[in-house]
Design a protein around this motif. Structure first.
Motif, PDB file in Angstrom:
ATOM      1  N   GLY A   1      17.715 -10.616  -7.427  1.00  0.00           N
ATOM      2  CA  GLY A   1      18.288 -10.253  -6.301  1.00  0.00           C
ATOM      3  C   GLY A   1      17.210 -11.659  -5.442  1.00  0.00           C
ATOM      4  N   PHE A   2      15.984 -11.386  -5.598  1.00  0.00           N
ATOM      5  CA  PHE A   2      15.462 -13.104  -5.076  1.00  0.00           C
ATOM      6  C   PHE A   2      15.670 -14.261  -5.799  1.00  0.00           C
ATOM      7  N   GLY A   3      16.180 -14.305  -6.783  1.00  0.00           N
ATOM      8  CA  GLY A   3      16.609 -16.273  -7.451  1.00  0.00           C
ATOM      9  C   GLY A   3      17.736 -15.698  -6.716  1.00  0.00           C
ATOM     10  N   ILE A   4      18.516 -15.221  -6.572  1.00  0.00           N
ATOM     11  CA  ILE A   4      19.877 -15.160  -5.739  1.00  0.00           C
ATOM     12  C   ILE A   4      19.779 -15.904  -4.417  1.00  0.00           C
TER      13      ILE A   4
ATOM     14  N   ILE B   1      23.283  -8.172  -2.763  1.00  0.00           N
ATOM     15  CA  ILE B   1      22.792  -6.757  -3.254  1.00  0.00           C
ATOM     16  C   ILE B   1      22.134  -7.161  -4.547  1.00  0.00           C
ATOM     17  N   GLY B   2      21.256  -7.300  -4.632  1.00  0.00           N
ATOM     18  CA  GLY B   2      20.296  -6.894  -6.125  1.00  0.00           C
ATOM     19  C   GLY B   2      20.291  -6.399  -6.195  1.00  0.00           C
ATOM     20  N   THR B   3      20.004  -4.933  -6.001  1.00  0.00           N
ATOM     21  CA  THR B   3      19.749  -3.688  -6.059  1.00  0.00           C
ATOM     22  C   THR B   3      19.932  -2.651  -7.994  1.00  0.00           C
TER      23      THR B   3
ATOM     24  N   VAL C   1      29.904 -10.401   1.283  1.00  0.00           N
ATOM     25  CA  VAL C   1      29.376  -9.868   0.213  1.00  0.00           C
ATOM     26  C   VAL C   1      29.027 -10.739  -1.135  1.00  0.00           C
ATOM     27  N   TYR C   2      27.347 -10.524  -1.476  1.00  0.00           N
ATOM     28  CA  TYR C   2      27.445 -11.255  -2.881  1.00  0.00           C
ATOM     29  C   TYR C   2      27.032 -10.038  -3.594  1.00  0.00           C
ATOM     30  N   VAL C   3      27.629  -9.127  -4.414  1.00  0.00           N
ATOM     31  CA  VAL C   3      26.978  -8.758  -5.509  1.00  0.00           C
ATOM     32  C   VAL C   3      26.787  -8.485  -6.787  1.00  0.00           C
ATOM     33  N   GLU C   4      25.600  -8.695  -7.212  1.00  0.00           N
ATOM     34  CA  GLU C   4      25.427  -8.271  -8.514  1.00  0.00           C
ATOM     35  C   GLU C   4      26.522  -7.998  -9.533  1.00  0.00           C
ATOM     36  N   LYS C   5      26.262  -8.383 -10.973  1.00  0.00           N
ATOM     37  CA  LYS C   5      27.046  -7.955 -12.159  1.00  0.00           C
ATOM     38  C   LYS C   5      26.138  -6.661 -12.149  1.00  0.00           C
TER      39      LYS C   5
ATOM     40  N   VAL D   1       6.441   2.817  -3.021  1.00  0.00           N
ATOM     41  CA  VAL D   1       7.560   3.274  -3.108  1.00  0.00           C
ATOM     42  C   VAL D   1       7.919   4.731  -2.602  1.00  0.00           C
ATOM     43  N   ASP D   2       9.376   4.502  -2.204  1.00  0.00           N
ATOM     44  CA  ASP D   2      10.517   5.222  -1.297  1.00  0.00           C
ATOM     45  C   ASP D   2      11.148   5.776  -2.508  1.00  0.00           C
ATOM     46  N   TYR D   3      10.607   6.300  -3.923  1.00  0.00           N
ATOM     47  CA  TYR D   3      11.482   7.093  -4.682  1.00  0.00           C
ATOM     48  C   TYR D   3      12.734   7.878  -4.329  1.00  0.00           C
ATOM     49  N   GLY D   4      12.507   8.407  -3.855  1.00  0.00           N
ATOM     50  CA  GLY D   4      13.744   9.191  -3.361  1.00  0.00           C
ATOM     51  C   GLY D   4      14.799   8.482  -2.654  1.00  0.00           C
ATOM     52  N   PHE D   5      14.148   7.342  -1.678  1.00  0.00           N
ATOM     53  CA  PHE D   5      15.496   6.339  -1.796  1.00  0.00           C
ATOM     54  C   PHE D   5      16.139   5.234  -2.448  1.00  0.00           C
ATOM     55  N   TRP D   6      15.346   5.247  -3.423  1.00  0.00           N
ATOM     56  CA  TRP D   6      15.412   4.799  -4.902  1.00  0.00           C
ATOM     57  C   TRP D   6      16.054   5.461  -5.541  1.00  0.00           C
TER      58      TRP D   6
END
Length: 439
Positions: free
Chosen positions: A48-51, A109-111, A130-134, A211-216
């Motif tokens: 995501g950061f690379g993009i 979207i790099g999630t 939107v740019y969404v990763e594959k 880290v918000d693990y529940g949100f992750w």
């Protein structure tokens, strides 16, 4: 094709990794606010950061916001952007707050894959491109939702299958489509990577501070925290990804689909899948798969081996278009044509060609996206292309999960023929309070 190739070449001269260049900063300062494209990144580690960096290498792009559920990653990346551009974006841990901002034109979207659909659909509803990763989404059904959202809300969507912007692949496609190799009999694909084995098992542990693990986890099932299911290695678990098949497989299979006369979803898929290396490895996905896709134009044969690093033509990964006059072998470093020999004419059946030294094409893929934001033209990899490529990865994974050597897919009905267990995996079960988007 000529106009597009000229655009790609000029773009590469402009943005070839120069996101920190003073020249870019000077050019950016001369661009009127009305001509700027304002972006936000959701999911800030690695790809995501690379993009985002490739976006910021374009002088007409500004980064307005960053969003990540890991406060440690978020603060680090906010600092890097501030150091590189002189401006600190606003930081968020909840993507919904990002989408509320009216000054954002597009989101990246790099999630992990299990978040792609929710965020992409919400972004379209909020009027963002939107740019969404594959892969475009982590399930067949979610891919449909993203495509429908893009169409309904008239959004520009680029799926991160950047090989469509790469010189080696563009030239290979042109050679195949021109008939240089004669009639294509089959396309052989292979991907051999050590990381396909997954990590060695480790015990569950406390959630890292910040880290918000529940949100992750989001819509994925509730589970105790384990580092193997988190940063960098989440894709080995069905809850979040599809292993080596949906990581590299989507890229490579997309290049086979790209040369079809009328690119289509697979209708009949034969799958062999095993976990050969089970010694202390933590994964749901498979390390060894062979898949046959019987297409109208030719046969696609995909060979995947996690834990191996060698392959045909001394390449760990690649694509071989096998034609009656010759075979073209390509990967991100270039291509080479191996002609068949005509014994009667005592000559090769086609001209041998070779291209070496080509580079990654993320920057060109990003440049195409930004250009399409301005022109409202279709991107190089629009949602339908992303959906079809994802199907070629998801269907073999589903077959392996339900123990079916053969699956028949009815694309018109969006269902498998006669396999209830496979149909149960078309859509994910979202964990409350998250719900599948309704369009």
């Amino acid at each position: 094709m000529t106009d597009r190739r000229n655009f790609l070449k000029s773009s590469s001269l402009l943005i070839g990794g120069l996101w920190l260049s003073p020249n870019i900063a000077a050019a950016r300062a001369r661009i009127a606010p009305s001509d700027q494209v304002r972006v936000a990144l959701i999911g800030c580690r690695n790809m995501g950061f690379g993009i985002l960096k490739h976006h910021l290498a374009l002088p007409d792009v500004r980064c307005i916001a960053l969003c990540d559920v890991d406060q440690n990653v978020l603060e680090e990346k906010l600092g890097e952007i501030e150091a590189a551009t002189g401006t600190r974006p606003e930081g968020f841990q909840d993507f919904r707050k990002v989408l509320e901002r009216q000054d954002i034109d597009a989101v990246i979207i790099g999630t992990p894959d299990h978040w792609h659909c929710l965020i992409a659909v919400a972004a379209c509803q909020a009027g963002k491109d939107v740019y969404v990763e594959k892969p475009m989404a982590n399930s067949i059904g979610e891919c449909d939702l993203i495509q429908q959202a893009g169409k309904r809300f008239d959004r520009v969507i680029q799926v991160g299958q950047q090989q469509r912007s790469g010189q080696a692949f563009i030239e290979s496609r042109d050679l195949v489509k021109s008939g240089h190799l004669g009639k294509i009999r089959k396309v052989n694909i292979w991907s051999n990577f050590n990381y396909g084995l997954g990590n060695e098992k480790v015990p569950n542990s406390a959630v890292p501070k910040g880290v918000d693990y529940g949100f992750w986890l989001g819509p994925a099932p509730q589970r105790d925290f384990n580092s193997n299911r988190f940063h960098g290695s989440w894709r080995h678990f069905w809850d979040y990804g599809g292993g080596l098949m949906s990581d590299w497989g989507v890229h490579l299979l997309d290049m086979a689909i790209w040369v079809e006369e009328n690119p289509s979803a697979p209708s009949r898929v034969l799958t062999y899948a095993r976990n050969v290396n089970t010694e202390n490895r933590d994964r749901d996905t498979f390390d060894t798969m062979n898949v046959l896709f019987s297409k109208k134009d030719f046969l696609i044969n995909y060979d995947m081996n996690g834990g191996l690093q060698t392959g045909p033509y001394e390449k760990p990964y690649g694509i071989a278009y096998v034609g009656e006059k010759g075979t073209l072998v390509v990967n991100r470093g270039g291509y080479e044509i191996y002609p068949e020999w005509d014994g009667t004419a005592n000559a090769p059946k086609c001209e041998a060609k070779k291209l070496e030294g080509t580079k990654e094409s993320h920057n060109l893929h990003v440049a195409n996206f930004v250009d399409c934001i301005k022109t409202r033209k279709q991107t190089v990899c629009p949602p339908e292309a992303g959906r079809i490529a994802a199907l070629h990865a998801h269907i073999p994974n589903i077959a392996a999960r339900v123990g079916a050597e053969e699956l028949l897919w009815d694309d018109a009905k969006r269902e498998f023929v006669g396999n209830k267990a496979a149909n149960a995996l078309i859509w994910p079960d979202y964990r409350e309070p998250w719900v599948l988007p309704k369009l």
